[in-house]
Design an enzyme around this catalytic site. Structure first.
Site, mmCIF file in Angstrom:
data_model
loop_
_atom_site.group_PDB
_atom_site.id
_atom_site.type_symbol
_atom_site.label_atom_id
_atom_site.label_comp_id
_atom_site.label_asym_id
_atom_site.label_seq_id
_atom_site.Cartn_x
_atom_site.Cartn_y
_atom_site.Cartn_z
ATOM 1 N N GLY A 149 -11.332 59.273 63.578
ATOM 2 C CA GLY A 149 -10.201 60.176 63.480
ATOM 3 C C GLY A 149 -10.051 61.078 64.677
ATOM 4 C CB CYS A 150 -11.799 62.946 66.908
ATOM 5 S SG CYS A 150 -13.474 62.408 67.199
ATOM 6 N N GLY A 151 -10.367 61.498 69.191
ATOM 7 C CA GLY A 151 -10.199 60.703 70.397
ATOM 8 C C GLY A 151 -11.470 60.390 71.129
#
Length: 291
Positions: free
Chosen positions: A116-118
């Protein structure tokens, strides 16, 4: 007391039954709750990532994510083919140039899992810790403009006003008037949506500044600088890594931005004292360092 039906709520909020207790007494009522659903990005028919997000402003989200994560370099390089609402979640199918798709395939092979994060799932340090080129824009704003934008941001969070569960990212003109706001359960997602909306509406990134209702993490600073934003003000604290990136990327980073004060961590020349005029932009004297 029963609230209005879902159709009367802003997109991204739904009604759910809750037993609420106050002062030792309980009652059953319908409460507005922020939605959280899996949103899958599929580029050129190949899945890339699944994000947990609020299902609102999805075209802005898809465009902003592709830009802020370095999947494409220009807004014209990404086309949204369709958005499908499935039983399991939402799938956004996009088309990007073949060369960018090949680079993305190589990046996908180096990832240990979807995230869910880059930066999570990146195998190489240089992939996780990207430092964008120095920001060229040099907007100057007065303290009262920052405070005006923060007040308007609080009043513009329609989902959070009902649910208390979402972050917001807002774009303000140099005088502090708020031009765009995007909300999401994830602070990164809210910023991606705002970046996508900025490009979609043709806003001039050298004539405004960013305010966010979260801490200023490394990734928030990286996304802002990658978009060419010159000043980001967060209502909470920055991290040490965010400060280091902001210094290198020529990004003015402000934390603890409240009505009664703020803290400027990098490139303080862009925030003018109360006695100074507030031009929309100043001449570009080149990169300078915070004392």
């Amino acid at each position: 007391m029963t609230q209005a039906p879902d159709s009367d709520l802003p997109q991204g909020a739904v009604l759910r039954s809750v037993e609420r207790w106050r002062g030792g007494a309980g009652r059953q009522l319908d409460d507005a709750i922020a939605e959280e659903v899996p949103v899958a990005f599929v580029y050129n028919d190949a899945p890339f990532a699944v994000m947990m997000a609020t299902p609102a402003d999805l075209e802005d989200f898809a465009r902003g994510f592709a830009l802020s994560e370095g999947i494409v370099e220009h807004p014209d390089d990404v086309a949204i083919e369709r958005i499908e609402h499935l039983l399991e979640g939402i799938e956004i199918r996009l088309r990007i140039p073949d060369a960018r798709a090949e680079a993305l395939a190589a990046r996908r092979r180096s990832m240990s899992g979807r995230s869910g994060c880059g930066v999570c799932g990146s195998e190489l340090l240089e992939a996780a810790l990207r430092v964008p080129p120095p920001v060229a824009a040099d907007v100057r704003i007065a303290v009262h403009a920052l405070q005006r934008a923060l007040r308007q941001l609080r009043d513009s969070q329609s989902i959070n006003a009902l649910t208390g569960a979402t972050h917001a990212a807002g774009w303000a003109a140099a005088d502090g008037s708020l031009l765009l706001v995007r909300e999401d359960i994830g602070r990164h997602n809210a910023l991606d949506k705002l970046i996508g909306a900025l490009h979609g509406t043709g806003q001039a990134l050298d004539a405004g500044f960013l305010v966010v209702t979260s801490r200023a993490s490394y990734e928030m600073a990286m996304k802002a600088a990658s978009a060419g934003i010159a000043l980001m003000a967060a209502i909470s604290a920055p991290t040490a890594l965010a400060i280091s990136l902001a210094q290198r990327a020529n990004l003015t980073l402000i934390g603890f931005a409240r009505d009664d004060g703020h803290a400027v961590y990098t490139h303080a020349q862009r925030l003018l004292p109360e006695s100074a005029p507030s031009p929309s932009a100043a001449p570009r004297p080149g990169r300078s360092s915070t004392p």
